[in-house]
Design an enzyme around this catalytic site. Sequence first.
Site, short mmCIF file in Angstrom:
data_model
loop_
_atom_site.label_atom_id
_atom_site.label_comp_id
_atom_site.label_asym_id
_atom_site.label_seq_id
_atom_site.Cartn_x
_atom_site.Cartn_y
_atom_site.Cartn_z
CE1 TYR A 291 -3.65 -2.56 0.73
CE2 TYR A 291 -2.45 -3.11 2.73
CZ TYR A 291 -3.46 -3.37 1.83
OH TYR A 291 -4.28 -4.45 2.03
CD1 TRP B 104 -6.62 2.77 1.50
CD2 TRP B 104 -4.49 2.90 0.90
NE1 TRP B 104 -6.47 2.02 0.36
CE2 TRP B 104 -5.17 2.08 -0.04
CE3 TRP B 104 -3.12 3.13 0.70
CZ2 TRP B 104 -4.52 1.48 -1.12
CZ3 TRP B 104 -2.49 2.54 -0.37
CH2 TRP B 104 -3.19 1.73 -1.27
CD1 TRP C 253 -9.49 2.76 6.20
CD2 TRP C 253 -10.73 2.13 7.94
NE1 TRP C 253 -9.79 1.42 6.05
CE2 TRP C 253 -10.55 1.01 7.10
CE3 TRP C 253 -11.49 1.96 9.09
CZ2 TRP C 253 -11.08 -0.25 7.38
CZ3 TRP C 253 -12.03 0.71 9.37
CH2 TRP C 253 -11.82 -0.36 8.53
CD GLN D 188 -10.34 3.37 3.27
OE1 GLN D 188 -9.52 4.23 3.54
NE2 GLN D 188 -9.97 2.14 2.92
N GLY E 212 -14.25 -0.34 3.70
CA GLY E 212 -12.98 -0.69 4.34
C GLY E 212 -12.82 -2.19 4.57
CG ASP F 256 -10.62 -4.26 0.80
OD1 ASP F 256 -11.07 -3.39 1.57
OD2 ASP F 256 -9.53 -4.15 0.23
NE ARG G 241 -4.40 -8.43 -1.12
CZ ARG G 241 -4.72 -7.20 -0.72
NH1 ARG G 241 -4.56 -6.83 0.53
NH2 ARG G 241 -5.21 -6.33 -1.58
CD GLU H 151 -3.24 -5.77 5.41
OE1 GLU H 151 -2.45 -6.56 4.87
OE2 GLU H 151 -4.11 -5.13 4.79
C1 DGY Z 1 -6.46 -2.72 -1.49
O1 DGY Z 1 -5.81 -2.34 -2.46
O2 DGY Z 1 -6.51 -3.90 -1.12
C2 DGY Z 1 -7.15 -1.75 -0.71
O3 DGY Z 1 -7.77 -2.30 0.42
C3 DGY Z 1 -8.13 -0.98 -1.51
O4 DGY Z 1 -8.51 0.10 -0.74
#
Ligand code: DGY
Length: 409
Positions: free
Chosen positions: A28, A32, A34, A100, A156, A158, A191, A382
């Site tokens: 990331y 972002w 939040w 978000q 938020g 996903d 993922r 995470e």
């Molecule tokens: C991602 O890229 O996985 C993010 O959560 C999108 O906001």
Amino acid sequence: MEALDKQAIDILTDNDRGGYTIPTAGLYPYQWNWDSAFAALGFSTFDLPRAWQEIETLLTAQWDNGMVPHIVFHQPDEGYFPGPEVWGGKGPIASSGISQPPLVATFARKIFHRDEALGQEKLKAIYPALVKWHRWYMECRAESGVVASTHPWESGRDNAPDWDEASDAIDISNVGEYQRRDTSHVDASMRPTKLDYDRYLSLLYLGRDCGWDEKVIEQTSPFRVADPSLHFTLLRGHRDLAEIGKLLGEDVSEIDGWISTLEEGCKQIWNSEISAFDSVNLRNGKFAGSLSNASFLCWYAGIESPEMVGHLERILGNGHYIVPSYDPAGEKYDAMRYWRGPVWAIMNALIGWGLEEQGHVTLARAVRQQTAGLISNYGFAEYFNPDNGTPAGGGHFTWTAAVWLSWSL
Ligand code: DGY
């Protein structure tokens, strides 16, 4: 503990890109929304001006219509998809086209208390932008009192099971070939799936192709799901925004009206079949049937529920780390897959604060101790596997470090 404090500070410092903080390098690489609210809270424990700057930088990306985007693309980065050219954002800085969960008003109020003279000056400067953002939510997302997500990324959460039924209506025939980047940073088993990504992109293209026209999106998108994470964070955000307004001597009657509307709207996300707060597909009125960690944000929003206390005690009693993002007894539970099972320290912080405020002292302590235990045993991941604590997703993670530093705020 001191070693962990230092590690957490190092993570925030390493992920600082000068005025904004990335969630983690590689996976990331931008700002972002939040995540930044949490970063600000973390910074406020050791560098107050930097904490305010994080929020100020985020708000510089606000669109004319009031929307504050979920990703702000300050600098190009090849390692992320979909990037700024795919989104075609309409704001003053390259950005995504959705928002978000709005944590900023709530966290700004927490940060204010660390130095009220500085805080008052900072709050005064950001208050108009926050009101405009919350008004955008009420005008563009709050349908008949319940707050809707127009994209799974907006909530938020996903790939939460909350979206499965509603997402079946998304046509993916226009998506074509693309190259994901996330699975080159993190194992694909942690993922969203390819089908999830096809659907994310289809919704993105729909928004982009109408120039992010909210009316068109409302009328034509197959995906509009009332969502406990947006509903409860906005309700809580309104409460804090009203307190900030009063502190600044502003007339907060409009915000008070929003609070009443969303309080009333909580009934619409109560699924009596599972006795829990749940998501609702606004296109057909169907509940998702999902007990998620967002369901437990009720206390954070100032809403009491004995049934939700019962669910949390049951999950705790069954030996899982709390609070899993999806009920371990549910048929879609997947302990390592992102929002379909794993524990998230950030959600635990929000839930824990809510429990404390509503007087559920024992449960609040359990959430806090387990979160601290996960981080101290398994690192600043995470998210974590609720069955055994295994760290998952990205590492060296800003918001997990921020939770470690700021829980007592
Ligand atoms: C991602 O890229 O996985 C993010 O959560 C999108 O906001």
